[in-house]
Design a protein around this motif. Structure first.
Motif, mmCIF file in Angstrom:
data_model
loop_
_atom_site.group_PDB
_atom_site.id
_atom_site.type_symbol
_atom_site.label_atom_id
_atom_site.label_comp_id
_atom_site.label_asym_id
_atom_site.label_seq_id
_atom_site.Cartn_x
_atom_site.Cartn_y
_atom_site.Cartn_z
ATOM 1 N N THR A 187 0.862 -1.180 0.000
ATOM 2 C CA THR A 187 0.000 0.000 0.000
ATOM 3 C C THR A 187 0.900 1.231 0.000
ATOM 4 O OG1 THR A 187 -1.671 -1.178 1.275
ATOM 5 C CG2 THR A 187 -1.838 1.218 1.226
ATOM 6 N N CYS A 232 -2.880 3.957 -2.491
ATOM 7 C CA CYS A 232 -3.089 3.016 -3.594
ATOM 8 C C CYS A 232 -2.825 1.592 -3.130
ATOM 9 C CB CYS A 232 -2.136 3.325 -4.742
ATOM 10 S SG CYS A 232 -2.317 4.971 -5.430
ATOM 11 N N THR A 268 -6.738 -0.419 -6.652
ATOM 12 C CA THR A 268 -7.668 0.568 -6.122
ATOM 13 C C THR A 268 -6.933 1.803 -5.634
ATOM 14 O OG1 THR A 268 -9.042 -1.258 -5.345
ATOM 15 C CG2 THR A 268 -9.525 0.908 -4.429
ATOM 16 N N THR A 269 -7.523 2.966 -5.845
ATOM 17 C CA THR A 269 -7.013 4.217 -5.289
ATOM 18 C C THR A 269 -8.113 4.836 -4.441
ATOM 19 O OG1 THR A 269 -5.603 4.582 -7.210
ATOM 20 C CG2 THR A 269 -6.087 6.504 -5.851
ATOM 21 N N ASP A 288 -4.623 11.853 -9.420
ATOM 22 C CA ASP A 288 -4.752 10.422 -9.684
ATOM 23 C C ASP A 288 -3.416 9.729 -9.460
ATOM 24 O OD1 ASP A 288 -6.173 8.111 -10.361
ATOM 25 O OD2 ASP A 288 -5.477 8.209 -12.435
ATOM 26 N N SER A 289 -3.481 8.508 -8.998
ATOM 27 C CA SER A 289 -2.288 7.694 -8.805
ATOM 28 C C SER A 289 -2.681 6.229 -8.884
ATOM 29 C CB SER A 289 -1.660 8.002 -7.443
ATOM 30 O OG SER A 289 -0.430 7.338 -7.310
ATOM 31 N N LYS A 290 -1.789 5.439 -9.433
ATOM 32 C CA LYS A 290 -2.000 3.993 -9.519
ATOM 33 C C LYS A 290 -0.654 3.307 -9.343
ATOM 34 C CE LYS A 290 -6.103 3.883 -12.477
ATOM 35 N NZ LYS A 290 -6.732 4.810 -11.603
ATOM 36 N N VAL A 344 4.654 4.427 -8.146
ATOM 37 C CA VAL A 344 3.309 4.917 -7.872
ATOM 38 C C VAL A 344 3.291 6.420 -8.172
ATOM 39 C CG1 VAL A 344 3.784 5.202 -5.397
ATOM 40 C CG2 VAL A 344 1.415 4.942 -6.190
#
Length: 140
Positions: free
Chosen positions: A51, A69, A73-74, A86-88, A94
């Motif tokens: 995570t 993240c 899922t974020t 946004d981040s993934k 990441v």
């Protein structure tokens, strides 16, 4: 008139459980209002399904949780629950993408592995920029 923003990607090396760490090598990012920036964060971990967290720290304030993240899922804090942020998680990174930059986005951004981290940090250099991009202060 175009306003310039400063975004500092903190070059911190947090270490958890001996070998786990995050690495932010990008340094300062200067961008104009309305631009899109992507702030990098690599990580090394022995964990399966780590995570990763992103925090924003404004001048004279404490780090503010933005999002975290998981594998697919974020989850975002309420104030960052907009499409601009946004981040993934990729295999070993990441990145944080900030779109339609606003002056209020000027800050230091940190990524972390797990919500609580301990360990040594390298020296953090912060440059405070004036509107015409001159360095006002260099803090070590």
């Amino acid at each position: 008139m175009e306003h310039w923003l400063w975004i500092i990607l903190a070059a911190l090396f947090f270490e958890c459980k001996g070998e786990d760490k995050v690495i932010q090598e990008q340094g300062d990012v200067i961008a104009a209002e309305g631009d899109t920036v992507t702030l990098g964060c690599r990580f090394e971990t022995t964990r399966t399904g780590p995570t990763l967290f992103w925090y924003k720290q404004e001048i004279n304030s404490y780090p503010n949780y933005m999002l975290h993240c998981l594998s697919t899922t974020t989850l975002k804090a309420e104030e960052f629950n907009v499409d601009r942020f946004d981040s993934k998680i990729n295999e070993t990174s990441v990145p944080l993408k900030i779109q339609k930059l606003q002056l209020s986005d000027s800050a230091v951004y940190y990524c972390a592995l797990q919500p609580t981290v301990t360990g040594n940090t390298k020296t953090l250099y912060k440059n405070l920029w004036s509107k015409d991009n001159r360095i006002l202060h260099n803090i070590h």
